[in-house]
Design an enzyme around this catalytic site. Sequence first.
Site, PDB file in Angstrom:
ATOM      1  N   GLY A  41     -18.727   7.660  -3.152  1.00 26.40           N
ATOM      2  CA  GLY A  41     -17.751   6.756  -3.748  1.00 26.40           C
ATOM      3  C   GLY A  41     -18.427   5.574  -4.416  1.00 26.40           C
ATOM      4  O   GLY A  41     -19.438   5.063  -3.933  1.00 26.40           O
ATOM      5  N   LEU A  44     -15.502  -0.619  -5.250  1.00 22.69           N
ATOM      6  CA  LEU A  44     -16.122  -1.901  -4.908  1.00 22.69           C
ATOM      7  C   LEU A  44     -17.082  -1.761  -3.742  1.00 22.69           C
ATOM      8  O   LEU A  44     -18.203  -2.255  -3.779  1.00 22.69           O
ATOM      9  CB  LEU A  44     -15.036  -2.914  -4.561  1.00 22.69           C
ATOM     10  CG  LEU A  44     -14.288  -3.515  -5.737  1.00 22.69           C
ATOM     11  CD1 LEU A  44     -13.274  -4.515  -5.231  1.00 22.69           C
ATOM     12  CD2 LEU A  44     -15.246  -4.190  -6.692  1.00 22.69           C
ATOM     13  N   ALA A  45     -16.632  -1.075  -2.678  1.00 24.96           N
ATOM     14  CA  ALA A  45     -17.481  -0.969  -1.495  1.00 24.96           C
ATOM     15  C   ALA A  45     -18.703  -0.100  -1.787  1.00 24.96           C
ATOM     16  O   ALA A  45     -19.842  -0.502  -1.519  1.00 24.96           O
ATOM     17  CB  ALA A  45     -16.676  -0.403  -0.327  1.00 24.96           C
ATOM     18  N   GLY A  46     -18.480   1.069  -2.350  1.00 26.82           N
ATOM     19  CA  GLY A  46     -19.585   2.002  -2.574  1.00 26.82           C
ATOM     20  C   GLY A  46     -20.599   1.489  -3.578  1.00 26.82           C
ATOM     21  O   GLY A  46     -21.817   1.537  -3.339  1.00 26.82           O
ATOM     22  N   ARG A 331       3.665  -8.786   2.066  1.00 25.67           N
ATOM     23  CA  ARG A 331       4.151  -7.559   1.449  1.00 25.67           C
ATOM     24  C   ARG A 331       5.097  -6.764   2.337  1.00 25.67           C
ATOM     25  O   ARG A 331       6.138  -6.292   1.880  1.00 25.67           O
ATOM     26  CB  ARG A 331       2.961  -6.669   1.082  1.00 25.67           C
ATOM     27  CG  ARG A 331       2.186  -7.260  -0.054  1.00 25.67           C
ATOM     28  CD  ARG A 331       0.926  -6.494  -0.325  1.00 25.67           C
ATOM     29  NE  ARG A 331       0.234  -7.139  -1.445  1.00 25.67           N
ATOM     30  CZ  ARG A 331      -0.930  -6.725  -1.926  1.00 25.67           C
ATOM     31  NH1 ARG A 331      -1.534  -5.687  -1.392  1.00 25.67           N
ATOM     32  NH2 ARG A 331      -1.477  -7.345  -2.942  1.00 25.67           N
ATOM     33  N   HIS A 402       1.047   1.889  -1.349  1.00 27.31           N
ATOM     34  CA  HIS A 402       0.019   1.203  -2.113  1.00 27.31           C
ATOM     35  C   HIS A 402      -1.336   1.251  -1.436  1.00 27.31           C
ATOM     36  O   HIS A 402      -2.344   1.609  -2.043  1.00 27.31           O
ATOM     37  CB  HIS A 402       0.462  -0.245  -2.299  1.00 27.31           C
ATOM     38  CG  HIS A 402      -0.538  -1.105  -2.989  1.00 27.31           C
ATOM     39  ND1 HIS A 402      -1.038  -0.783  -4.227  1.00 27.31           N
ATOM     40  CD2 HIS A 402      -1.124  -2.272  -2.632  1.00 27.31           C
ATOM     41  CE1 HIS A 402      -1.901  -1.724  -4.592  1.00 27.31           C
ATOM     42  NE2 HIS A 402      -1.979  -2.625  -3.645  1.00 27.31           N
ATOM     43  N   GLU A 426     -11.737   0.474   2.000  1.00 29.86           N
ATOM     44  CA  GLU A 426     -10.431   0.965   2.445  1.00 29.86           C
ATOM     45  C   GLU A 426     -10.579   2.203   3.335  1.00 29.86           C
ATOM     46  O   GLU A 426      -9.677   2.534   4.108  1.00 29.86           O
ATOM     47  CB  GLU A 426      -9.554   1.284   1.226  1.00 29.86           C
ATOM     48  CG  GLU A 426      -8.087   1.514   1.571  1.00 29.86           C
ATOM     49  CD  GLU A 426      -7.215   1.809   0.352  1.00 29.86           C
ATOM     50  OE1 GLU A 426      -7.694   1.648  -0.782  1.00 29.86           O
ATOM     51  OE2 GLU A 426      -6.052   2.196   0.557  1.00 29.86           O
TER      52      GLU A 426
END
Lengths: 639, 253, 242
Positions: A41, A44-46, A331, A402, A426
Amino acid sequence: MTTLDAKVPAGPIQDKWTSHRFDSKLVNPANKRKYEIIIIGTGLAGASAAASFGEMGYKVRVFTYHDSPRRAHSIAAQGGINAAKNYTNDGDSIFRLFYDTVKGGDYRSREANVYRLAEVANEIIDQCTAQGVPFAREYGGLLDNRSFGGAQVSRTFYARGQTGQQLLLGAYQALARQIALGNVTLYNRSEMLEVVTHEGRAAGVVVRDMVSGEISSHSAHAVVLATGGYSNVFFLSTNAMACNTTAIWRAHRKGAHFANPCFTQIHPTCIPVHDEFQSKLTLMSESLRNDGRIWVPINPDDTRPANDIPEDERDYYLERIYPSFGNLAPRDVASRAAMRMIDENRGIGPLKNGVYLDFAEAIGRLGKDVIEARYGNLFEMYERITDEDPYVVPMRIYPAPHYTMGGLWVDYNLMTNVPGLYAIGEANFSDHGANRLGASALMQGLADGYFVLPYTIADYLVDYLNVAPVSTDHEVFKDSEREVDERMKKLLSINGMRTVDSFHRELGNIMIEHCGLARSKAGLEKALVQIPALREEFWKNVRVTGTEDSYNSELAKAARVADFFELAELMCRDALEREESCGGHFRVEHQTDEGEAQRDDVNQAHSSAWEWNGYGQAQTHIKEPLEFEYVALAQRSYK
Amino acid sequence: MDLTLKVWRQDGPGKPGEFKEYEAKGISSEASFLEMLDTVNERLVEAGDVPIEFDHDCREGICGMCGVMINGHPHGDQKGTATCQLHMRKFNDGDRIVIEPWRATGLPVVRDLIVDRSPLDRIIEAGGYISVNTGGAPDANLIPIPKPAAEASMDAAACIGCAACIAACPNSAGQLFTSAKLAHLNLLPQGQPERYKRTAAMVEKMEEFFGSCTNHGECEEACPKSISIDNIALMNRDYMMAKLKDRRKFGQR
Amino acid sequence: MTTIGRRNDTKPARKLPWIVEFYRSDVAKKWTMAVSGIILLGYIAAHMVGNLKVYLGPESINEYGHALRDLGGHLVPEEHLLWIMRIGLAFAFAIHVHAAYALTRRNLAARGKVRYDAPREYLVANYASRTMRYSGIIVLLFIVFHVSDLTIGTANPEHVSGDIYSNMVASFERVPVAVAYIVANIALGFHIFHGVWSLFQSIGANNETYNKWRRYLAWGFTAVIIGGNLSFPIAVQLGVIS
């Protein structure tokens, strides 16, 4: 029974991360190149992890099923990223960000992880600015902030409505630099289809080249999954079309515990569903609630166009029910309130399935130019999709799946219970509890990739210095390759009557009805009958055309949907066992008289981790108790 | 609405391709263009045929994955709109729609409507970054950036890397993409130390794959983010400076 | 997936002189075209203005011709400075043509063999910008004739060296020559209209405040130059000059 050790360091919460970094073992800089790390992946994280590892000197291989790392769905995040910089002088602090995040998560997250997240958030803003992320600025040249749901301070940094895009490009560019330097090897259009373990440790992955169909193995000292969330189990969600659970699900099947699968977030501001052929839902950033006012007509039978309904016949229900947070209620709260309005038959739009998000007051107060500067691209996107001009007619919005707070169980080091297998962003469950606050996902993805995993991974790697990774010729790899190949061939050979999408759509309908915004025992039990039946039918009656040895998106989709069935079942089981309402998980049996979520802190103050027991077998439920030393457990109130 | 599609079909990279016609009946005018293709594909699968392959992902106009030539217009003829945001209400009942992949030597077809855009990654790898390692960054507010400069940088940074600019260009030039990335970084104070090195490296990498700019402006018109060709002028100037300026005397400018 | 473009090994090892290195790049070729274009535009403007003297009578324009040959006055031998300018002009012209040729070849290669099936409807690329290479070729061919007709005189039997006025009249009295001149000048008009605007982009002179003036400048410059040029054959044909 298996117990879970979260490996949370001892000491006061403010010192845990600092002392943990000091206590962790280090890999000598000259030795780093002896280690190989696989990252799946490039969101952002990967991307941030891959770039950071590359900079540190590790040998990194990174895989994405897209054509370029820059396509990952982090790019679609609109609103912003939180940090407790207190630039706006409104009393923000690391502790307040920590407190808001734990409270926002309805007290179902691990305090130590959340505190660390709040702690490194400031560094993220510094890092991204240094990379050239064009954050919004004041006229004085300093960074601008805006407000987001669930917080009473302005701490959200943003780049127009494209914050995710700009942050991802920053991480992608850092990654590109490492690719050019030869520290990182990129495999694009390559989908990971199996995690390989050897002697209980992560050994590598099996990957399918989506263009040639070639199946290959890659081994490494550590495997990092940064593959995002699983909202697409609902078929219609705000996730990109290709988002899937396969990577983390395959890890789960290889022994990694899956935690809190039922914690899914239904986002209140999406464009309502309009038709059955619809392929996905589009999110309208939460930041719109800074200036937009949400309302429905007081009279359920009111069919007049929005602008013809006079002020005194409108119900600004968020402002009415939650006066102190108003339109910026978190939310989960905002979504459920919208659902209640729609259940009272006060929904608006052709299908009566939405509520209004009205900018008339803000345009009157600030002028159209200001609103356009703040949200221009979002308004344009809305106009493209609905053919309505939100500067003139109020937007119609509706809650839609979401984000998924659940994911692979990880300890304080972000390692799953399988040694050497990590999950970040995530894909793990760690920081958001039962509900994620706006602008926290970008924060978590980058925190994990830039500032947490690069330190914590060394503690594991150091023991394997000069130990070569398992050869890809080894039995474990060959078996997995064979299994993947058979899975692909099986999908192609069923040649049934129904398309993959028709199964996926049906699964989504079951999930949204019984495991969506509101869940009931009866509904979940029904879903637990329907889902296995649908899964059985899928394996007998799906039709996938094309071949294995060429680009075949139907085949890729079929393999992903096959894993969604198994996940869906686990989500329902988890939702059934969690006998309380908290955050995104709302059980109709557990609500206050006012219809708010009713937590059970005596019996349910835990994270639920699930251990795989084999195909068709129920998973074993393992509880990680949650202790709250710093944030007092309280009924969440946004009134 | 009922439509006739004329679609490019090609089995794989380097293989011969051809146009095929498909009937798309009963399409809702509320559907997006890609949802229309989904419907056609679902029917193709039901009929036992191989569906039309096209790149797509976020369907919000931001990932840059989608993009096809629609009746000779990149991303269709609605201005500032990616293919996924184009809706069928912009077409008429009975329309015949020609759908083709991007065409350029630097963007070879992978299959059907999918092209290989990895040259864009190569251009970024050549220098489209600011060389800072993780950690040790100074406080974000240490360098004030004038708002107009930050805004101009952001205007350029909005590029989604879809390659429509290259597809639209009569010369298949990659200038708008490259210059947008350069402008994003070169307009910011953080981008200054590597400004000219970056410009030279990216321009020269770009020229390995794509044609040259003849200032038609078709790219700007095709760009789903309406990125301005003013960025190309900036790139040209910076390239000259890269070649002519003595960077050792940077402080003396 | 195997992707194109990982070819770091194809870079030539030998370092060429910087000017050659520089000219290898397309951006630099465009810059060269812009700079040589400015020289050529300057020449065209001076040429047109100088020729306006034809309206002041034979003495005036012939004197102008003599002054050109006598540039530098007593400081340099006659015609030396003119020849230096002519060589400079020819060099600018040659490099302009070469860069255009090289870029066209590259662009065609970059475009590839497969073209779009649907007719490409150009939205902003105007006729002038799309026909640069054709208008350029017309102008090039015309200049060959024009020089041999009016400067060297081989294409004009009545040519008398130094008598600019009569040469011009003799040349433009021939209807085919007048027509060819008009056609070539219209082609030149298209060429310089796009060129004037485009050169600002190529050299990177870009300022939002002044950008819209680039179009006006292109219109104005083209109108004045081509208007002036076209007046000569028309005036001869109408008998205003004889």
